[in-house]
Scaffold this motif. Structure first.
Motif, PDB file in Angstrom:
ATOM      1  N   UNK A   4       0.803  -1.223   0.000  1.00 13.74           N
ATOM      2  CA  UNK A   4       0.000   0.000   0.000  1.00 13.74           C
ATOM      3  C   UNK A   4       0.834   1.270   0.000  1.00 13.74           C
ATOM      4  N   UNK A   5       2.136   1.169  -0.044  1.00 13.39           N
ATOM      5  CA  UNK A   5       2.997   2.360  -0.011  1.00 13.39           C
ATOM      6  C   UNK A   5       3.215   2.883  -1.417  1.00 13.39           C
ATOM      7  N   UNK A   6       3.115   4.235  -1.563  1.00 11.31           N
ATOM      8  CA  UNK A   6       3.343   4.855  -2.862  1.00 11.31           C
ATOM      9  C   UNK A   6       4.829   4.860  -3.186  1.00 11.31           C
ATOM     10  N   UNK A   7       5.170   4.784  -4.460  1.00 10.45           N
ATOM     11  CA  UNK A   7       6.582   4.904  -4.849  1.00 10.45           C
ATOM     12  C   UNK A   7       7.075   6.322  -4.589  1.00 10.45           C
ATOM     13  N   UNK A   8       8.405   6.532  -4.544  1.00 11.34           N
ATOM     14  CA  UNK A   8       8.954   7.837  -4.168  1.00 11.34           C
ATOM     15  C   UNK A   8       8.463   9.000  -5.018  1.00 11.34           C
ATOM     16  N   UNK A   9       8.348   8.822  -6.344  1.00  4.59           N
ATOM     17  CA  UNK A   9       7.916   9.940  -7.192  1.00  4.59           C
ATOM     18  C   UNK A   9       6.514  10.372  -6.831  1.00  4.59           C
ATOM     19  N   UNK A  10       5.608   9.404  -6.666  1.00  3.27           N
ATOM     20  CA  UNK A  10       4.242   9.743  -6.311  1.00  3.27           C
ATOM     21  C   UNK A  10       4.148  10.308  -4.897  1.00  3.27           C
ATOM     22  N   UNK A  11       4.980   9.802  -4.009  1.00  4.10           N
ATOM     23  CA  UNK A  11       4.999  10.335  -2.638  1.00  4.10           C
ATOM     24  C   UNK A  11       5.438  11.789  -2.616  1.00  4.10           C
ATOM     25  N   UNK A  12       6.449  12.122  -3.431  1.00  2.00           N
ATOM     26  CA  UNK A  12       6.917  13.498  -3.509  1.00  2.00           C
ATOM     27  C   UNK A  12       5.819  14.414  -4.047  1.00  2.00           C
ATOM     28  N   UNK A  13       5.120  13.955  -5.094  1.00  2.00           N
ATOM     29  CA  UNK A  13       4.024  14.747  -5.646  1.00  2.00           C
ATOM     30  C   UNK A  13       2.915  14.949  -4.616  1.00  2.00           C
ATOM     31  N   UNK A  14       2.575  13.874  -3.903  1.00  2.00           N
ATOM     32  CA  UNK A  14       1.527  13.996  -2.896  1.00  2.00           C
ATOM     33  C   UNK A  14       1.934  14.967  -1.804  1.00  2.00           C
TER      34      UNK A  14
END
Length: 537
Positions: A265-275
């Protein structure tokens, strides 16, 4: 109160009796005595007292912009230097302006001829804060007059004990519930620390109907031989903080169906940065709205988004997230980008002469997004960063990016504009940059940013200078050349909600050199309507 001439009383009473729509207060009981001028004046005293009591509890935003002007040479008065106050209306034994920005924070070293006190401009919301009782004032009926859709009775007003004992001038009283909706004159009774040396200005104040039976101050214009100023009020609507109904409507799903079985359920780093950036952007936008500085999204924002879309589509720009435009409610000429939200100030939109100049401002901010420049400070993703007073919060905002980054955005923005529907009108857009450059030293409080990025800095480094160089020279005596509009030319602010409406008369051509008034303070005339009539349409 001095007696009103019988002829005036008779004429006024007849005008009421012939009116097709009876005022709500006059319909209270069929046994009420006949409507007379004295009853109208008494009702106006009462509604004014109610307004003064209400203003003690309300805390609308108050913006004051002043231009010291030159002597009239026949071709108009030129602004020499400006002053700006932004704050919230308060009450401490009298009206006061609680500043959001320190009044001593100057924009340059030039001094105004008068030291202006912010509280004095907050006091302009009413003709007399001690009330306009019959014991102190004489009224003389002048005529009937429409102000927009509001039918009014016009009275000349004078203090019984002489001009230094209160407001001298004229008031307009609407004929439904007898609120004073406009006042024009001067109050020389300056008790308190509102003005130094007991010096006051003549005012033209307007109220608007924000809900049935409720009129509030919206706009005040001042004009003297040496100055012109606009005072604006907005954000009366109280904040809604009771979320109990919303909370009780939350549905808690069955834990057994949460998540995807067998999938992380963890987002990848790129998506986490965007979020993370999106969270910071949403926090700042929400905080600006709560401070009543950002207009609610509406029709004006839809127009800005259409221009943005024209730039994006004609240049085949592909973005990972869509961009949107919002409007800051203040007068200084500002633009900045928050994540994927491009913000232009109301004052900037007001003075832009055409759609090409609007596209020019949007293109610069869009270029920052396309080039991947940092457009949000991610420290605002932490909630405690926004748990500050409004002055502290504004003090932490800053969007200056440096000359190298801005130059890169300028280069791309010009390419985008040249491939857009606005390409043929770019020389006209460049004229706006010329007038801003010309006035930057005399109007720093209008032209230099208070929140956003610079259009021009102190070294004459102007944004998108190449477009300015392509434009023709300024010709002040040419009526066909309009490099910028006067302040307040394009947008109307709803004082209750802060919502914006686009004026349909902004394109009216000036009939003389005096009427061009680029970037200048001019009088505004609201079109008064009734809130219940608007709801019925």
């Amino acid at each position: 109160m001095a007696p009103i001439p019988l002829a005036v009383l008779a004429g006024l009473a007849a005008s009421f009796l012939l009116a097709p729509a009876a005022p709500a207060r006059a319909q209270a009981a069929s046994a009420d005595p006949p409507l007379t001028a004295e009853r109208v004046i008494a009702a106006a005293f009462q509604t004014e007292s109610e307004l003064i009591a209400r203003m003690r509890e309300l805390q609308p935003m108050v913006e004051v912009y002043i231009q010291d002007v030159s002597a009239d040479t026949g071709a108009g008065q030129r602004p020499l230097v400006d002053t700006y106050f932004l704050g919230r209306f308060g009450w401490d034994g009298g009206p006061e302006l609680e500043l959001l920005v320190d009044e001593d924070r100057g924009r340059n070293g030039r001094k105004t001829r008068i030291t202006y006190l912010p509280d004095g401009f907050a006091s302009m919301a009413a003709p007399d804060w001690e009330g306009m009782s019959a014991a102190r004032y004489d009224f003389t009926f002048v005529r009937r007059e429409f102000l927009g859709e509001a039918r009014t009775f016009v009275f000349d007003v004078a203090p019984r004990d002489g001009p230094n004992d209160g407001f001298s001038g004229r008031v307009w009283v609407e004929d439904r519930e007898f609120h004073i909706v406009r006042f024009n004159g001067i109050n020389r009774r300056t008790r308190g620390n509102w003005f130094r040396r007991r010096f006051t200005f003549r005012v033209d104040g307007w109220r608007v109907n924000v809900s049935p039976g409720v009129w509030v101050p919206a706009y005040v214009y001042c004009e003297e031989p040496f100055l012109r100023s606009q005072v604006r009020f907005w954000g009366y609507e109280p904040e809604v903080t009771d979320l109990s109904d919303e909370f009780t409507s939350i549905e808690i799903p069955d834990p057994a169906i949460q998540g995807n079985a067998g999938q992380p359920n963890q987002l990848p780093p790129v998506q986490s940065q965007r979020r993370w950036e999106e969270e910071a952007e949403a926090n700042v936008l929400e905080r600006l709205e709560r401070a009543r500085l950002l207009a609610p999204a509406g029709d004006v924002e839809a127009v800005l988004n259409t221009v943005l879309n024209n730039l994006i589509v004609t240049n085949d720009i592909v973005l990972s997230h869509p961009v949107q435009a919002r409007v800051l409610l203040t007068s200084p000429l500002e633009s900045f980008t928050l994540g994927r939200t491009i913000v232009l100030s109301r004052g900037l939109i007001d003075v832009l002469p055409n759609e090409a100049s609007l596209a020019m401002m949007l293109a610069h901010e869009l270029a920052h997004v396309v080039l991947g420049h940092k457009t949000i400070d991610t420290r605002f993703a932490y909630a405690d960063r926004l748990m500050l007073s409004d002055p502290e919060f504004l003090g932490q905002l800053g969007f200056g990016r440096g000359a190298e980054i801005d130059n890169a955005a300028d280069t791309l923005a010009i390419e985008v504009l040249e491939n857009s529907p606005y390409a043929e009108r770019l020389p006209e857009a460049g004229l706006f940059l010329r007038i801003v450059t010309l006035r930057a030293s005399s109007l720093p409080n209008l032209i230099l940013p208070h929140v956003g990025d610079v259009i021009i800095d102190g070294e004459n480094n102007v944004r998108m200078k190449e477009l300015m160089l392509r434009s023709p020279e300024l010709r002040t005596d040419d009526l066909a050349q309009v490099p910028a509009l006067p302040l307040g030319a394009r947008l109307y602010v709803d004082p209750w909600s802060g919502r914006l409406e686009l004026l349909q008369t902004a394109s009216m051509s000036p009939g003389s050199i005096r009427e061009k008034a680029p970037l200048e303070v001019t009088p505004l005339t609201p079109f008064l309507t009734y809130a219940d009539d608007q709801a019925a349409r």
